[in-house]
Design an enzyme around this catalytic site. Structure first.
Site, PDB file in Angstrom:
ATOM      1  N   PRO A 123       0.834  -1.223   0.000  1.00  0.00           N
ATOM      2  CA  PRO A 123       0.000   0.000   0.000  1.00  0.00           C
ATOM      3  C   PRO A 123       0.861   1.262   0.000  1.00  0.00           C
ATOM      4  O   PRO A 123       2.045   1.221   0.357  1.00  0.00           O
ATOM      5  CB  PRO A 123      -0.780  -0.099   1.313  1.00  0.00           C
ATOM      6  CG  PRO A 123      -0.668  -1.510   1.763  1.00  0.00           C
ATOM      7  CD  PRO A 123       0.651  -2.005   1.236  1.00  0.00           C
ATOM      8  N   TYR A 124       0.235   2.345  -0.409  1.00  0.00           N
ATOM      9  CA  TYR A 124       0.863   3.667  -0.364  1.00  0.00           C
ATOM     10  C   TYR A 124      -0.086   4.583   0.409  1.00  0.00           C
ATOM     11  O   TYR A 124      -1.272   4.669   0.087  1.00  0.00           O
ATOM     12  CB  TYR A 124       1.065   4.204  -1.784  1.00  0.00           C
ATOM     13  CG  TYR A 124       1.471   5.660  -1.805  1.00  0.00           C
ATOM     14  CD1 TYR A 124       2.794   6.024  -1.567  1.00  0.00           C
ATOM     15  CD2 TYR A 124       0.533   6.660  -2.021  1.00  0.00           C
ATOM     16  CE1 TYR A 124       3.167   7.363  -1.554  1.00  0.00           C
ATOM     17  CE2 TYR A 124       0.903   7.998  -2.011  1.00  0.00           C
ATOM     18  CZ  TYR A 124       2.215   8.336  -1.781  1.00  0.00           C
ATOM     19  OH  TYR A 124       2.588   9.659  -1.758  1.00  0.00           O
TER      20      TYR A 124
END
Lengths: 67, 67, 67, 67, 67, 67
Positions: F2-3
């Protein structure tokens, strides 16, 4: 040359309304900062209400409560 | 460790073309700045032409005029 | 008309290196998708190592350990 | 008043899981920085695996290899 | 509840001009979509001209040529 | 993978507090969605109060009024 990103919940904005956002924000940047409208880029993201949170809960949940 | 976000209009980019963007930009960051490709993240957003504005109008309207 | 945002840690990238990123990614979008380079916008954000996390810790901490 | 954007691959996160992300990150900002949860905004973007790259290739390709 | 991000080059916008952008875009979202101005968030990013590219080159280089 | 991007006003968050945000949001994504913490990226942007608007005015103006 400005770049503007507008995020709203996906709740039925029409192409005409989105066109008004694009023209309005482009004009604002020209009026306030003298930016060239030809190179102003506007991107509108419409976000599902399950994926938008405020006050620690999703907009879906808030809408069910009538908010 | 870089993070790259590429926004394009949704007009039929294929998985192969998107894979080329991912590999190309990852290589560019390695070549220019020595960044580790293993941790370079690339996210491509495809945006409806109603939701992308330039020159104060939507791409949908521009495409209809042949631009 | 694409918009590209490149985020890297602030660790001394030179104006020349940043110019190479700008020209390289603009060319990539032209080569792969036929995008007009004249309207391709690239924005580079350089982020302090205290403000970039990976693996649950900041890059500042990782650099101190030699990573 | 913080704004948090969480990007994940689109691989079946449920509304309940997304609600947990929203409440959890809002609480974290309150606990660590004393931010008012009423005005904390969270936006979750779910990205197709064709459009997410890491290590120079798409997540679609990595998943096929079992990664 | 909308979120708007405006990116401009760092070339001397004053606090008064930035306040005009904030009030103007908040009003636009109220006028066009009926959005509550109390929860509309606007974030302005000012980007160094070395870090902004258009047409394959940095704004720094373009400004030197008088563009 | 994820970011996460966290935007807060620049009002004195310490490196220790930012490290807590990084570790906390990384753990949250692991707990809720089983995401691998080793590849979770977190970027914190600290925004000048002149550049952050809510309710149609800047945070600078609100702070002067005691809000």
């Amino acid at each position: 040359m400005p770049y503007v990103n507008i995020k709203i919940t996906r709740e039925g904005a029409t192409p005409e309304q989105k066109a008004e956002l694009i023209s309005g924000v482009t004009r604002l940047l020209q009026d306030v900062l003298g930016k060239n409208p030809q190179t102003t880029v506007v991107v509108i993201d419409e976000i599902d209400t399950d994926n938008w949170g405020i006050g620690g809960e999703s907009v879906t949940v808030r809408r069910k409560r009538g908010q």
